[in-house]
Write an enzyme that holds these catalytic residues in place. Structure first.
Site, PDB file in Angstrom:
ATOM      1  CE  LYS A   9      43.429  49.614  45.451  1.00 44.15           C
ATOM      2  NZ  LYS A   9      43.590  48.847  44.190  1.00 44.15           N
ATOM      3  CE1 TYR A  49      47.264  45.305  46.673  1.00 43.72           C
ATOM      4  CE2 TYR A  49      48.423  47.404  46.578  1.00 43.72           C
ATOM      5  CZ  TYR A  49      47.241  46.687  46.548  1.00 43.72           C
ATOM      6  OH  TYR A  49      46.045  47.336  46.382  1.00 43.72           O
ATOM      7  CG  PHE A  57      49.896  44.466  37.982  1.00 40.08           C
ATOM      8  CD1 PHE A  57      49.592  44.561  39.335  1.00 40.08           C
ATOM      9  CD2 PHE A  57      49.436  43.362  37.279  1.00 40.08           C
ATOM     10  CE1 PHE A  57      48.853  43.573  39.978  1.00 40.08           C
ATOM     11  CE2 PHE A  57      48.692  42.366  37.911  1.00 40.08           C
ATOM     12  CZ  PHE A  57      48.396  42.479  39.266  1.00 40.08           C
ATOM     13  NE  ARG A  85      37.306  40.747  46.340  1.00 46.09           N
ATOM     14  CZ  ARG A  85      38.487  41.063  45.792  1.00 46.09           C
ATOM     15  NH1 ARG A  85      39.437  41.639  46.526  1.00 46.09           N
ATOM     16  NH2 ARG A  85      38.719  40.861  44.533  1.00 46.09           N
ATOM     17  CB  THR A  91      40.054  43.747  39.527  1.00 49.87           C
ATOM     18  OG1 THR A  91      39.915  42.719  40.505  1.00 49.87           O
ATOM     19  CG2 THR A  91      41.392  44.428  39.682  1.00 49.87           C
ATOM     20  NE  ARG A 102      38.064  47.722  42.940  1.00 48.04           N
ATOM     21  CZ  ARG A 102      38.653  46.572  43.240  1.00 48.04           C
ATOM     22  NH1 ARG A 102      38.116  45.429  42.859  1.00 48.04           N
ATOM     23  NH2 ARG A 102      39.782  46.567  43.921  1.00 48.04           N
ATOM     24  CG  ASN A 112      41.048  49.140  41.478  1.00 48.37           C
ATOM     25  OD1 ASN A 112      41.646  49.661  42.412  1.00 48.37           O
ATOM     26  ND2 ASN A 112      41.172  47.854  41.182  1.00 48.37           N
ATOM     27  CG  HIS A 115      42.821  46.345  49.230  1.00 56.40           C
ATOM     28  ND1 HIS A 115      43.393  45.387  48.438  1.00 56.40           N
ATOM     29  CD2 HIS A 115      42.737  45.815  50.493  1.00 56.40           C
ATOM     30  CE1 HIS A 115      43.666  44.312  49.192  1.00 56.40           C
ATOM     31  NE2 HIS A 115      43.271  44.553  50.438  1.00 56.40           N
TER      32      HIS A 115
HETATM   33  P1  IDP Z   1      41.518  43.177  43.701  1.00 59.32           P
HETATM   34  O1  IDP Z   1      41.964  44.544  44.176  1.00 59.32           O
HETATM   35  O2  IDP Z   1      40.196  43.245  42.988  1.00 59.32           O
HETATM   36  O3  IDP Z   1      41.562  42.141  44.789  1.00 59.32           O
HETATM   37  P2  IDP Z   1      43.941  41.939  42.658  1.00 59.32           P
HETATM   38  O4  IDP Z   1      43.975  40.940  41.564  1.00 59.32           O
HETATM   39  O5  IDP Z   1      44.191  41.462  44.058  1.00 59.32           O
HETATM   40  O6  IDP Z   1      42.537  42.714  42.559  1.00 59.32           O
HETATM   41  O7  IDP Z   1      44.996  43.051  42.288  1.00 59.32           O
HETATM   42  C1  IDP Z   1      45.387  44.023  43.229  1.00 59.32           C
HETATM   43  C2  IDP Z   1      45.395  45.369  42.583  1.00 59.32           C
HETATM   44  O8  IDP Z   1      46.391  45.381  41.557  1.00 59.32           O
HETATM   45  C3  IDP Z   1      44.094  45.744  41.862  1.00 59.32           C
HETATM   46  O9  IDP Z   1      43.127  46.319  42.698  1.00 59.32           O
HETATM   47  C4  IDP Z   1      44.584  46.726  40.823  1.00 59.32           C
HETATM   48  O10 IDP Z   1      44.734  48.011  41.414  1.00 59.32           O
HETATM   49  C5  IDP Z   1      45.953  46.193  40.475  1.00 59.32           C
HETATM   50  N1  IDP Z   1      45.889  45.367  39.261  1.00 59.32           N
HETATM   51  C6  IDP Z   1      45.371  44.130  39.133  1.00 59.32           C
HETATM   52  N2  IDP Z   1      45.496  43.659  37.882  1.00 59.32           N
HETATM   53  C7  IDP Z   1      46.136  44.640  37.195  1.00 59.32           C
HETATM   54  C8  IDP Z   1      46.568  44.747  35.830  1.00 59.32           C
HETATM   55  O11 IDP Z   1      46.379  43.865  35.003  1.00 59.32           O
HETATM   56  N3  IDP Z   1      47.199  45.925  35.509  1.00 59.32           N
HETATM   57  C9  IDP Z   1      47.407  46.925  36.407  1.00 59.32           C
HETATM   58  N4  IDP Z   1      47.015  46.851  37.682  1.00 59.32           N
HETATM   59  C10 IDP Z   1      46.382  45.728  38.082  1.00 59.32           C
HETATM   60 MG    MG Z   2      43.166  41.351  45.825  1.00 55.68          MG
END
Ligand code: IDP
Ligand code: MG
Length: 133
Positions: A9, A49, A57, A85, A91, A102, A112, A115
């Protein structure tokens, strides 16, 4: 062998961490089958997304992913989706285990650093999204 889509990212590319993160993938047995450094439009991030479109968000997330260069890669390994993963970590970087990408490089839940696809079905969709010509 299984394939998954990985994205380095903007926060990580901006800090020139892409080489180190790619080394972590290779050191953990992943082959990088294809990769490219690109910057996407916000409208493309919104498509990518789309599963998150109802989340509070979503707008910030799409603005962020399109805010600077990213590196998109097809990674291959046995059980690549789950293995990636695990290597990425939780996350939220503060919840990520020691030794994960991460934990090592993530700045915050939104910045983070990486992806990774979360299922076989989504891996195929996401690989096609970036690499189908
Ligand atoms: P992942 O990347 O670990 O699969 P997801 O739940 O699919 O997590 O969320 C996608 C992306 O959205 C995350 O990597 C993060 O950058 C962002 N994200 C997820 N939850 C939050 C939140 O509560 N606040 C802000 N950004 C979030
Ligand atoms: Mg995801």
């Amino acid at each position: 062998m299984e394939q998954t889509l990985s994205i380095i990212k903007p926060d990580a590319v901006e800090r020139n961490l892409d080489k180190e993160i790619k080394e972590m993938f290779k050191n953990n047995g992943f082959s990088i089958l294809n990769e490219k450094k690109i910057q996407i439009e916000k409208s493309e991030a919104e498509k990518f997304y789309k599963v998150h479109e109802t989340k509070p968000f979503y707008n910030d997330l799409c603005a962020y992913l399109s805010s600077g260069p990213i590196v998109v890669m097809i990674l291959e390994k046995d059980n690549a989706i789950l293995a990636n993963r695990e290597l990425m970590g939780a996350t939220n970087p503060v919840e990520a285990q020691e030794g994960t990408i991460r934990k090592k490089y993530g700045i915050s839940i939104d910045k983070n650093s990486v992806h990774g696809s979360d299922s076989v079905e989504n891996a195929k969709i996401e690989i096609d999204f970036f690499f189908k010509d």
